[in-house]
Design an enzyme around this catalytic site. Structure first.
Site, PDB file in Angstrom:
ATOM      1  N   TRP A 101       0.829  -1.212   0.000  1.00 28.70           N
ATOM      2  CA  TRP A 101       0.000   0.000   0.000  1.00 28.70           C
ATOM      3  C   TRP A 101       0.857   1.252   0.000  1.00 28.70           C
ATOM      4  CZ3 TRP A 101      -4.195  -1.682  -1.756  1.00 28.70           C
ATOM      5  CH2 TRP A 101      -4.649  -2.957  -1.409  1.00 28.70           C
ATOM      6  N   ASP A 168      -1.678   6.689   6.479  1.00 27.85           N
ATOM      7  CA  ASP A 168      -2.691   5.765   5.973  1.00 27.85           C
ATOM      8  C   ASP A 168      -2.939   4.743   7.068  1.00 27.85           C
ATOM      9  OD1 ASP A 168      -4.201   3.800   4.779  1.00 27.85           O
ATOM     10  OD2 ASP A 168      -2.792   3.357   3.166  1.00 27.85           O
ATOM     11  N   LYS A 192     -12.245  -2.215   7.759  1.00 32.97           N
ATOM     12  CA  LYS A 192     -11.502  -3.076   8.674  1.00 32.97           C
ATOM     13  C   LYS A 192     -12.071  -2.956  10.095  1.00 32.97           C
ATOM     14  CE  LYS A 192      -8.350  -3.344   5.287  1.00 32.97           C
ATOM     15  NZ  LYS A 192      -8.089  -4.488   4.436  1.00 32.97           N
TER      16      LYS A 192
END
Length: 359
Positions: A101, A168, A192
């Site tokens: 990511w 992030d 999540k």
């Protein structure tokens, strides 16, 4: 009613009580005669849900008043592009590269011709640790990924920098208290720890928003969304409703501080099973960098046949989502906020039994 134990990395398991409350309110929301999915985003009915979600996030995460909270769409992947669009001023942007990511965020900044500097990188060891990172004082922004779902690594403390720090936090938001003195912007996909997919949370210093670039399309400016309380265009209303329910659930569990202890207990149980297996199970992440959210591991010698056998036995015992990402193979158990200690205990019991039968 059948409910499996869902170890998928995301979208992830949600608390049963949250799902049941949504089920009760699905057709007739609070006696209004229609579903929240049908309600206008300009209505008082939805407005209360929207603002409650933001207020609960502020309360639970102790977000200071000089930060805006935005509820957007496009996932964290859109933020990879929006961050440089808004914050790059022609200087440099600095990244710690800790996995897939981070690499995607770096790529989007490069596409926009930013002067990208990678100041820390753990790729040489297949991202098995969080590298030491020192950002410069004059970057347009510095960027980290707080938790790496694929590799099972996580920052234990955020770096201190005079440059605006962008985090992030897609896979560990609301899982432990954070020090807002170190953070200028945090973003996360909700799927999540904060609800279903479709909502993107952005928490950002108002001063950073005000200084953002204006020569970009209106819809991509953070100021557009902050000024409109995330109602510039139609927001993901049902996802925000679910986010609100998740925040109520988190508050009832004792808040972020309490869930952090719960997450530590779950992770310890699973890591102890790996560490005490005499090498039958081998964790991917180095111990000092281990994630409390995603536990990636292999069976000795990366025995793919045994790993597939364990996954199959887990599924036969109503445990799904344990197959590791193709980047590291093996197995991965994602144990986000809503995962219970009892569910992790069942996985550990299976792992110990499997080891005795296959060692």
């Amino acid at each position: 009613m059948k409910r499996v134990i869902n170890f998928n990395a995301g979208p992830s398991t949600l608390p049963l009580e949250v799902l049941e409350e949504a089920q009760r309110e699905l057709v007739d929301f609070h006696g209004n005669g229609l579903s929240i999915m049908e309600a206008s985003h300009r209505s008082k009915m939805y407005d209360e849900v929207h603002n409650e979600a933001i207020d609960l996030m502020r309360e639970l995460y102790k977000i200071p008043d000089d930060y805006a909270v935005m509820l957007l769409q496009g996932g964290a992947s859109m933020q990879f592009a929006m961050v440089p669009m808004n914050l790059y001023k022609g200087g440099s942007v600095e990244f710690a590269n800790t996995g897939a990511w981070s690499k995607k965020a770096i790529k989007e900044a490069q596409i926009q011709k930013c002067n990208v500097k990678i100041v820390a990188d753990s790729s040489e060891s297949n991202f098995d640790h969080i590298p030491e990172v020192v950002f410069s004082d004059d970057a347009d922004y510095a960027h980290i990924t707080s938790n790496n779902t694929i590799y099972g690594t996580q920052y234990k403390t955020f770096p201190q920098t005079k440059s605006p720090l962008v985090v992030d936090a897609s896979s560990d938001i609301f899982s432990y208290p954070v020090d807002w003195n170190k953070i200028d912007m945090m973003y996360a996909g909700a799927q999540k720890n904060a609800g279903p997919s479709g909502v993107t949370i952005v928490i950002m210093k108002k001063s950073l928003i005000e200084n953002g670039n204006e020569d970009i399309p209106t819809i991509f400016r953070y100021k557009t969304h902050a000024d409109a309380n995330s109602l510039y265009n139609t927001p993901p209303t049902f996802g925000i409703y679910m986010l609100s329910l998740m925040m109520k659930w988190l508050k009832n569990k004792g808040g972020v501080e309490a869930i952090a202890k719960h997450n530590e207990a779950k992770a310890k149980l699973l890591y102890d099973a790996i560490d005490n297996s005499n090498g039958f199970y081998v964790g991917h992440a180095q111990k000092e960098s281990r994630s409390l959210m995603n536990v990636s591991f292999n069976i000795k010698d990366k025995d793919a046949d045994l790993e597939a056998k364990l996954i199959k036995e887990a599924e036969a015992n109503d445990m799904i989502g344990l197959k590791g990402h193709r980047s590291v193979g093996g197995l991965r158990a994602s144990i986000y906020n809503a995962m219970t200690l009892e569910s992790v205990e069942k996985l550990v019991d299976l792992m110990e039994r499997f080891q005795k039968e296959n060692a």
